[in-house]
Structure formats: C-alpha cells, structure tokens
Design a protein around this motif. Structure first.
Motif, PDB file in Angstrom:
ATOM      1  N   GLN A   4       0.839  -1.258  -0.011  1.00 54.25           N
ATOM      2  CA  GLN A   4      -0.047  -0.077   0.018  1.00 54.25           C
ATOM      3  C   GLN A   4       0.887   1.249  -0.089  1.00 54.25           C
ATOM      4  N   GLY A   5       2.203   1.061   0.141  1.00 60.24           N
ATOM      5  CA  GLY A   5       2.924   2.366   0.028  1.00 60.24           C
ATOM      6  C   GLY A   5       3.131   2.980   1.591  1.00 60.24           C
ATOM      7  N   LYS A   6       2.739   2.543   2.461  1.00 62.52           N
ATOM      8  CA  LYS A   6       2.953   2.897   3.826  1.00 62.52           C
ATOM      9  C   LYS A   6       4.078   2.640   4.391  1.00 62.52           C
ATOM     10  N   GLU A   7       4.647   3.457   5.251  1.00 63.07           N
ATOM     11  CA  GLU A   7       6.033   3.505   5.970  1.00 63.07           C
ATOM     12  C   GLU A   7       5.691   3.191   7.456  1.00 63.07           C
ATOM     13  N   GLU A   8       4.529   3.856   7.832  1.00 65.23           N
ATOM     14  CA  GLU A   8       4.117   3.567   9.266  1.00 65.23           C
ATOM     15  C   GLU A   8       2.625   3.391   9.374  1.00 65.23           C
ATOM     16  N   ILE A   9       2.152   2.755  10.568  1.00 66.57           N
ATOM     17  CA  ILE A   9       0.791   2.477  10.708  1.00 66.57           C
ATOM     18  C   ILE A   9       0.460   3.185  12.264  1.00 66.57           C
ATOM     19  N   ASP A  10      -0.793   3.276  12.524  1.00 59.42           N
ATOM     20  CA  ASP A  10      -1.014   3.665  14.113  1.00 59.42           C
ATOM     21  C   ASP A  10      -1.353   2.451  14.645  1.00 59.42           C
ATOM     22  N   GLU A  11      -1.794   2.331  16.173  1.00 63.38           N
ATOM     23  CA  GLU A  11      -1.930   1.130  16.790  1.00 63.38           C
ATOM     24  C   GLU A  11      -3.313   0.429  16.473  1.00 63.38           C
ATOM     25  N   ILE A  12      -4.295   1.162  15.755  1.00 61.86           N
ATOM     26  CA  ILE A  12      -5.589   0.431  15.482  1.00 61.86           C
ATOM     27  C   ILE A  12      -5.302  -0.427  14.298  1.00 61.86           C
ATOM     28  N   PRO A  49      10.841  -0.526  21.334  1.00 65.53           N
ATOM     29  CA  PRO A  49      11.683  -0.665  20.104  1.00 65.53           C
ATOM     30  C   PRO A  49      11.801   0.697  19.514  1.00 65.53           C
ATOM     31  N   GLN A  50      12.947   1.126  18.667  1.00 70.65           N
ATOM     32  CA  GLN A  50      13.145   2.349  18.002  1.00 70.65           C
ATOM     33  C   GLN A  50      12.225   2.717  17.062  1.00 70.65           C
ATOM     34  N   ASN A  51      11.612   1.741  16.358  1.00 71.52           N
ATOM     35  CA  ASN A  51      10.640   1.956  15.323  1.00 71.52           C
ATOM     36  C   ASN A  51       9.195   2.201  15.795  1.00 71.52           C
ATOM     37  N   ILE A  52       9.151   2.096  17.207  1.00 72.85           N
ATOM     38  CA  ILE A  52       7.782   2.561  17.744  1.00 72.85           C
ATOM     39  C   ILE A  52       7.746   3.972  18.621  1.00 72.85           C
ATOM     40  N   ARG A  53       7.018   4.872  18.243  1.00 74.84           N
ATOM     41  CA  ARG A  53       7.092   6.114  19.097  1.00 74.84           C
ATOM     42  C   ARG A  53       5.579   6.549  19.350  1.00 74.84           C
ATOM     43  N   GLN A  54       5.633   7.530  20.347  1.00 70.65           N
ATOM     44  CA  GLN A  54       4.227   8.022  20.895  1.00 70.65           C
ATOM     45  C   GLN A  54       4.374   9.315  20.300  1.00 70.65           C
ATOM     46  N   ILE A  55       3.108   9.898  19.631  1.00 70.38           N
ATOM     47  CA  ILE A  55       3.239  11.208  19.371  1.00 70.38           C
ATOM     48  C   ILE A  55       1.687  11.971  19.779  1.00 70.38           C
ATOM     49  N   TYR A  56       1.589  12.862  20.758  1.00 72.23           N
ATOM     50  CA  TYR A  56       0.434  13.423  21.004  1.00 72.23           C
ATOM     51  C   TYR A  56      -0.599  12.485  21.482  1.00 72.23           C
ATOM     52  N   GLY A  57      -0.119  11.330  22.276  1.00 72.29           N
ATOM     53  CA  GLY A  57      -1.079  10.309  22.642  1.00 72.29           C
ATOM     54  C   GLY A  57      -1.425   9.106  21.504  1.00 72.29           C
ATOM     55  N   SER A  58      -1.004   9.469  20.210  1.00 65.65           N
ATOM     56  CA  SER A  58      -1.063   8.354  19.382  1.00 65.65           C
ATOM     57  C   SER A  58       0.174   7.666  19.050  1.00 65.65           C
ATOM     58  N   TRP A  59      -0.149   6.425  18.850  1.00 71.46           N
ATOM     59  CA  TRP A  59       1.541   5.591  18.663  1.00 71.46           C
ATOM     60  C   TRP A  59       1.528   5.321  17.056  1.00 71.46           C
ATOM     61  N   LYS A  60       2.661   5.466  16.612  1.00 65.99           N
ATOM     62  CA  LYS A  60       3.148   5.304  15.220  1.00 65.99           C
ATOM     63  C   LYS A  60       4.162   4.067  15.376  1.00 65.99           C
ATOM     64  N   ILE A  61       3.940   3.219  14.335  1.00 68.24           N
ATOM     65  CA  ILE A  61       4.909   2.099  14.172  1.00 68.24           C
ATOM     66  C   ILE A  61       5.411   2.006  12.954  1.00 68.24           C
ATOM     67  N   LYS A  62       6.771   2.207  12.639  1.00 65.72           N
ATOM     68  CA  LYS A  62       7.381   2.169  11.224  1.00 65.72           C
ATOM     69  C   LYS A  62       7.862   0.619  10.998  1.00 65.72           C
ATOM     70  N   ILE A  63       7.814   0.476   9.589  1.00 62.54           N
ATOM     71  CA  ILE A  63       8.279  -0.608   9.017  1.00 62.54           C
ATOM     72  C   ILE A  63       9.763  -0.793   9.443  1.00 62.54           C
TER      73      ILE A  63
END
Length: 76
Positions: A4-12, A49-63
């Motif tokens: 799908q061309g995504k480099e990161e997704i959220d926790e949902i 892990p370094q590919n997971i971060r929390q920004i303004y209460g939302s989690w972002k997970i990178k490939i």
C-alpha cells in the motif's frame, strides 16, 4: 503495508493486523486498546523498540525495513 506504500501505521491498524494473524485479539468497542496497553508497559520499562514512538497520545509504528535503510544511509 509495503504493497500500500505505507511506511508507518497507528496502533489500531497494527492491532487489526495482529488479530488477523492470530497473535493478539482486538476489542470491538475500543479498537487498538490491547496493543496500547502493551506499548505503554514497554515505554514505562524503557524497552520500547526504536521503530515505535508516541506522538500526542497516538502510537506510530514504522516498518522495520525503513529503520535499517535509514541507519545505513546515516552511517556515511
């Protein structure tokens, strides 16, 4: 994600994929909650892990493959 061309997704989205793989069940009333609980515990124990971060209460997970590619580029 790659198709799908995504480099990161959220926790949902991540919890939905983990449920599809049969690894972690998701809550219908509160999607992503089981994964958020795990990520909070990892953050609080400093084991996130370094590919997971929390920004303004939302989690972002990178490939993880993008992390490796960026580290190789920054070495030069």
């Amino acid at each position: 994600m790659i198709n799908q061309g995504k480099e990161e997704i959220d926790e949902i989205e991540a919890n939905r994929e983990l449920e599809r793989a049969g690894i972690l069940s998701d809550e219908i009333s509160n999607p992503g909650r089981p994964l958020r609980k795990i990520l909070r515990k990892l953050r609080d124990t400093n084991l996130l892990p370094q590919n997971i971060r929390q920004i303004y209460g939302s989690w972002k997970i990178k490939i993880s493959t993008t992390i490796t590619r960026n580290e190789i580029i920054y070495q030069f």
